[in-house]
Design a protein around this motif. Structure first.
Motif, PDB file in Angstrom:
ATOM      1  N   VAL A  25      37.208  53.476  72.359  1.00 62.77           N
ATOM      2  CA  VAL A  25      36.303  52.505  72.585  1.00 62.77           C
ATOM      3  C   VAL A  25      36.007  52.462  74.047  1.00 62.77           C
ATOM      4  O   VAL A  25      34.785  52.458  74.553  1.00 62.77           O
ATOM      5  CB  VAL A  25      36.602  51.088  72.170  1.00 62.77           C
ATOM      6  CG1 VAL A  25      35.451  50.136  72.254  1.00 62.77           C
ATOM      7  CG2 VAL A  25      36.293  51.068  70.431  1.00 62.77           C
ATOM      8  N   LEU A  28      34.245  55.533  75.392  1.00 64.30           N
ATOM      9  CA  LEU A  28      32.913  55.769  75.193  1.00 64.30           C
ATOM     10  C   LEU A  28      31.951  54.792  75.622  1.00 64.30           C
ATOM     11  O   LEU A  28      30.678  54.980  75.968  1.00 64.30           O
ATOM     12  CB  LEU A  28      32.600  56.041  73.749  1.00 64.30           C
ATOM     13  CG  LEU A  28      33.162  57.494  73.076  1.00 64.30           C
ATOM     14  CD1 LEU A  28      32.800  57.304  71.581  1.00 64.30           C
ATOM     15  CD2 LEU A  28      32.577  58.371  73.739  1.00 64.30           C
ATOM     16  N   SER A  29      32.684  53.634  75.694  1.00 59.11           N
ATOM     17  CA  SER A  29      31.823  52.453  76.089  1.00 59.11           C
ATOM     18  C   SER A  29      31.901  52.067  77.579  1.00 59.11           C
ATOM     19  O   SER A  29      30.767  51.817  78.166  1.00 59.11           O
ATOM     20  CB  SER A  29      32.119  50.997  75.255  1.00 59.11           C
ATOM     21  OG  SER A  29      33.083  50.679  75.432  1.00 59.11           O
ATOM     22  N   TRP A  34      28.119  55.315  77.289  1.00 61.12           N
ATOM     23  CA  TRP A  34      27.398  56.038  76.020  1.00 61.12           C
ATOM     24  C   TRP A  34      26.851  54.944  75.041  1.00 61.12           C
ATOM     25  O   TRP A  34      25.846  54.936  74.446  1.00 61.12           O
ATOM     26  CB  TRP A  34      27.903  57.151  75.583  1.00 61.12           C
ATOM     27  CG  TRP A  34      28.230  58.249  76.364  1.00 61.12           C
ATOM     28  CD1 TRP A  34      27.384  58.602  77.427  1.00 61.12           C
ATOM     29  CD2 TRP A  34      28.793  59.467  76.008  1.00 61.12           C
ATOM     30  NE1 TRP A  34      27.805  59.919  77.749  1.00 61.12           N
ATOM     31  CE2 TRP A  34      28.723  60.406  76.952  1.00 61.12           C
ATOM     32  CE3 TRP A  34      29.672  59.955  74.847  1.00 61.12           C
ATOM     33  CZ2 TRP A  34      29.066  61.964  77.008  1.00 61.12           C
ATOM     34  CZ3 TRP A  34      30.277  61.067  74.729  1.00 61.12           C
ATOM     35  CH2 TRP A  34      30.110  62.254  75.929  1.00 61.12           C
ATOM     36  N   PHE A  35      27.810  54.175  74.691  1.00 65.88           N
ATOM     37  CA  PHE A  35      27.779  53.165  73.664  1.00 65.88           C
ATOM     38  C   PHE A  35      28.149  51.833  73.957  1.00 65.88           C
ATOM     39  O   PHE A  35      29.017  51.848  74.650  1.00 65.88           O
ATOM     40  CB  PHE A  35      28.287  53.533  72.148  1.00 65.88           C
ATOM     41  CG  PHE A  35      27.811  54.736  71.782  1.00 65.88           C
ATOM     42  CD1 PHE A  35      26.414  55.015  71.264  1.00 65.88           C
ATOM     43  CD2 PHE A  35      28.535  55.913  71.811  1.00 65.88           C
ATOM     44  CE1 PHE A  35      25.938  56.255  70.814  1.00 65.88           C
ATOM     45  CE2 PHE A  35      28.051  57.161  71.407  1.00 65.88           C
ATOM     46  CZ  PHE A  35      26.666  57.360  70.648  1.00 65.88           C
ATOM     47  N   PRO A  37      30.649  48.538  72.961  1.00 61.84           N
ATOM     48  CA  PRO A  37      31.738  48.619  71.960  1.00 61.84           C
ATOM     49  C   PRO A  37      31.652  48.474  70.441  1.00 61.84           C
ATOM     50  O   PRO A  37      32.268  49.202  69.565  1.00 61.84           O
ATOM     51  CB  PRO A  37      32.501  47.410  72.588  1.00 61.84           C
ATOM     52  CG  PRO A  37      32.062  47.195  74.021  1.00 61.84           C
ATOM     53  CD  PRO A  37      30.721  47.469  73.850  1.00 61.84           C
ATOM     54  N   GLN A  39      28.958  49.588  69.072  1.00 62.11           N
ATOM     55  CA  GLN A  39      28.294  50.916  68.524  1.00 62.11           C
ATOM     56  C   GLN A  39      29.342  51.943  68.421  1.00 62.11           C
ATOM     57  O   GLN A  39      29.394  52.832  67.712  1.00 62.11           O
ATOM     58  CB  GLN A  39      27.542  51.273  69.453  1.00 62.11           C
ATOM     59  CG  GLN A  39      25.856  50.504  69.401  1.00 62.11           C
ATOM     60  CD  GLN A  39      24.770  50.992  70.765  1.00 62.11           C
ATOM     61  OE1 GLN A  39      25.398  51.063  71.829  1.00 62.11           O
ATOM     62  NE2 GLN A  39      23.738  51.277  70.465  1.00 62.11           N
ATOM     63  N   THR A  40      30.247  51.882  69.564  1.00 57.77           N
ATOM     64  CA  THR A  40      31.598  52.684  69.315  1.00 57.77           C
ATOM     65  C   THR A  40      32.183  52.720  68.126  1.00 57.77           C
ATOM     66  O   THR A  40      32.746  53.518  67.463  1.00 57.77           O
ATOM     67  CB  THR A  40      32.307  52.575  70.525  1.00 57.77           C
ATOM     68  OG1 THR A  40      31.594  52.660  71.799  1.00 57.77           O
ATOM     69  CG2 THR A  40      33.606  53.640  70.821  1.00 57.77           C
ATOM     70  N   LYS A  41      32.494  51.350  67.721  1.00 56.96           N
ATOM     71  CA  LYS A  41      33.268  50.964  66.485  1.00 56.96           C
ATOM     72  C   LYS A  41      32.313  51.702  65.276  1.00 56.96           C
ATOM     73  O   LYS A  41      33.018  52.087  64.318  1.00 56.96           O
ATOM     74  CB  LYS A  41      33.530  49.623  66.394  1.00 56.96           C
ATOM     75  CG  LYS A  41      34.556  49.026  67.409  1.00 56.96           C
ATOM     76  CD  LYS A  41      34.764  47.741  67.181  1.00 56.96           C
ATOM     77  CE  LYS A  41      35.873  47.289  68.506  1.00 56.96           C
ATOM     78  NZ  LYS A  41      36.202  45.960  68.369  1.00 56.96           N
ATOM     79  N   LEU A  43      30.443  54.120  65.620  1.00 60.04           N
ATOM     80  CA  LEU A  43      30.722  55.681  65.469  1.00 60.04           C
ATOM     81  C   LEU A  43      31.976  56.010  65.120  1.00 60.04           C
ATOM     82  O   LEU A  43      31.978  57.050  64.236  1.00 60.04           O
ATOM     83  CB  LEU A  43      30.500  56.061  67.113  1.00 60.04           C
ATOM     84  CG  LEU A  43      30.718  57.551  67.256  1.00 60.04           C
ATOM     85  CD1 LEU A  43      29.597  58.258  66.991  1.00 60.04           C
ATOM     86  CD2 LEU A  43      31.199  57.767  68.860  1.00 60.04           C
ATOM     87  N   GLU A  79      21.569  57.423  69.814  1.00 62.88           N
ATOM     88  CA  GLU A  79      22.127  56.249  69.045  1.00 62.88           C
ATOM     89  C   GLU A  79      22.020  56.797  67.327  1.00 62.88           C
ATOM     90  O   GLU A  79      22.470  56.335  66.662  1.00 62.88           O
ATOM     91  CB  GLU A  79      21.292  55.059  69.193  1.00 62.88           C
ATOM     92  CG  GLU A  79      21.812  54.333  70.196  1.00 62.88           C
ATOM     93  CD  GLU A  79      20.938  52.796  70.606  1.00 62.88           C
ATOM     94  OE1 GLU A  79      20.839  52.548  69.445  1.00 62.88           O
ATOM     95  OE2 GLU A  79      21.011  52.606  71.559  1.00 62.88           O
TER      96      GLU A  79
END
Length: 150
Positions: A25, A28-29, A34-35, A37, A39-41, A43, A79
């Motif tokens: 997380v 990527l966050s 990029w996202f 937290p 949104q990363t979850k 993903l 997204e």
């Protein structure tokens, strides 16, 4: 670009096949921005359902070789990666990644669908297998799509 590239980035960054979910997380966050937290979850959920990640003792484990992935410097995932993709979309992405031209694959899959009288998902799996691509994880999804149409 693909879900696989976005998922590979944290593993490549850390040089491993296994990461704590929190490390994934953060990578990527915060590190890549990029996202969020959340949104990363999301993903992680999508990648797990698509067979790119597995959970093991609280860690995330890549089911593919992230080291084989190239993460372009300018890459920023859309997204759109956060939504569930159909078996057709997943097979098409795998075919394109394997070097098949997208328009050729779509045309051949459409022809197979008409010739065999099956769903687009089933036709995509048949075409991928004929092309020598292993898509075993999508066979059940294609079967489910056939059952849904009956």
């Amino acid at each position: 670009m693909s879900l696989r590239v976005a998922v590979a980035a944290p593993f490549v960054q850390h040089g491993t096949l296994r990461l704590e979910e929190s490390e994934f997380v953060v990578a990527l966050s915060l590190d890549r921005d990029w996202f969020s937290p959340d949104q990363t979850k999301r993903l992680i959920d999508v990648a797990t359902r698509e067979g790119l990640l597995e959970h093991d003792d609280g860690d995330l484990v890549a089911t593919f070789s992230p080291a084989d992935m190239t993460i372009p410097e300018e890459f920023v995932p859309d997204e759109e990666l956060l939504r569930e993709r159909s078996a057709f979309e997943r097979v098409l992405e795998a075919l394109v990644a394997d070097g098949v031209e997208k328009h050729e694959a779509v045309g051949a899959i459409n022809s197979l669908q008409q010739d065999l009288g099956v769903t687009i998902e089933a036709a995509a799996v048949v075409y991928a297998r004929r092309e020598g691509l292993e898509v075993a994880e999508l066979v059940a999804v294609a079967r489910g799509a056939i059952a849904d149409e009956e």
